[in-house]
Scaffold this motif. Structure first.
Motif, PDB file in Angstrom:
ATOM      1  N   GLY A 143       0.811  -1.216   0.000  1.00  0.00           N
ATOM      2  CA  GLY A 143       0.000   0.000   0.000  1.00  0.00           C
ATOM      3  C   GLY A 143       0.838   1.257   0.000  1.00  0.00           C
ATOM      4  N   TYR A 144       0.220   2.371  -0.349  1.00  0.00           N
ATOM      5  CA  TYR A 144       0.896   3.657  -0.371  1.00  0.00           C
ATOM      6  C   TYR A 144       1.093   4.191   1.054  1.00  0.00           C
ATOM      7  CZ  TYR A 144       0.030   3.589  -5.394  1.00  0.00           C
ATOM      8  OH  TYR A 144       0.011   3.254  -6.723  1.00  0.00           O
ATOM      9  N   GLY A 145       1.624   5.393   1.157  1.00  0.00           N
ATOM     10  CA  GLY A 145       2.086   5.960   2.421  1.00  0.00           C
ATOM     11  C   GLY A 145       1.197   5.763   3.627  1.00  0.00           C
ATOM     12  N   ALA A 146      -0.079   6.100   3.531  1.00  0.00           N
ATOM     13  CA  ALA A 146      -0.961   6.003   4.691  1.00  0.00           C
ATOM     14  C   ALA A 146      -1.280   4.559   5.072  1.00  0.00           C
ATOM     15  CB  ALA A 146      -2.259   6.769   4.436  1.00  0.00           C
ATOM     16  N   ALA A 147      -0.857   3.620   4.236  1.00  0.00           N
ATOM     17  CA  ALA A 147      -0.987   2.210   4.631  1.00  0.00           C
ATOM     18  C   ALA A 147      -0.039   1.877   5.776  1.00  0.00           C
ATOM     19  CB  ALA A 147      -0.713   1.298   3.431  1.00  0.00           C
TER      20      ALA A 147
END
Length: 251
Positions: free
Chosen positions: A205-209
């Protein structure tokens, strides 16, 4: 391989005279654990909890894993997880019979027959990026005596893909759900099936994952009751839990 097989062979050998008492004592001396200096192999683990010790490759040197494989593989089946290609290459140089799964990062060595339980574990992934964790889980299930099938890329962004495979998923005795991003697939599957679900959040997942933390928290707060959650990327732990559940079913 029967978890009691080595001990049975030892006791039978003493009984029928193929091993004398001194030879039996020598072997019994190593039964609780085998001290290799850098590693103490737990030889009684299968007797205590049903599954033999598994080698965790990450953090060990290729030479250490090669030595452990050779000793454990003398009389038993062996599984190693988190194995790099370089480590696998070295282990295969000293133990050519091992099989490497580069996607799941596992090494397996089968010395004796694996007695499989009836029924199947379904391993359901949200995306193709979750396959490394799913493959670790599948290899572990197969080594621990439960047949497993991976059903991949059926995440909630295209829910029709999951519904298309639902008939197959519902035939399994236990379901492992592997998902990153927000981890929603575990809740969706949990609302559609009766079987026990072991959910695995992944670091996809991307950053906030947040490296899998978002998926972990999402699965822990699932509104589908009865979803059990293991640690981030822990396909091995999910497989162990699924196999223990499957082993509760009558033969």
């Amino acid at each position: 391989m029967d978890k009691h097989e080595n001990l049975r062979k030892l006791l039978a050998g003493i009984k029928d005279g193929s091993l004398d008492v001194e030879q039996g004592l020598e072997r019994l001396r190593d039964l609780p654990f085998l001290d290799m200096g850098h590693t103490k192999i737990d030889l009684h683990r299968a007797l205590r909890n049903g599954f033999p010790e598994v080698i965790y490759g990450e953090g060990k040197t290729p030479q250490q894993v090669g030595e452990i494989f050779k000793r454990m593989g003398e009389h038993a089946n062996v599984l190693a997880t988190r194995v790099s290609p370089e480590m696998a290459e070295h282990v295969r140089s000293v133990c050519p019979e091992v099989r490497y799964n580069p996607l799941g990062r596992t090494l397996t060595l089968v010395r004796g027959e694996i007695h499989y339980k009836e029924g199947e574990v379904a391993i359901v992934t949200a995306g193709t990026s979750d396959l490394p964790v799913a493959e670790e889980a599948r290899e572990t299930c197969e080594m621990l005596g439960s047949h497993a099938t991976v059903i991949s890329d059926v995440g909630v962004a295209g829910i029709h893909r999951l519904l298309d495979r639902l008939g197959h998923i519902r035939k399994a005795r236990v379901i492992i759900v592997v998902a990153g991003m927000e981890g929603a697939l575990a809740s969706v599957v949990g609302g559609l099936v009766q079987q026990p679900i072991v959910a695995v959040p992944t670091s996809v997942g991307y950053g906030a994952a947040l490296g899998g933390l978002s998926a972990l928290l999402g699965m822990l707060t699932s509104c589908a009751s009865g979803v059990t959650v293991v640690n981030i990327d822990n396909g091995f732990g999910a497989a162990c839990a699924a196999c223990k559940i499957n082993n509760l079913f009558p033969a």
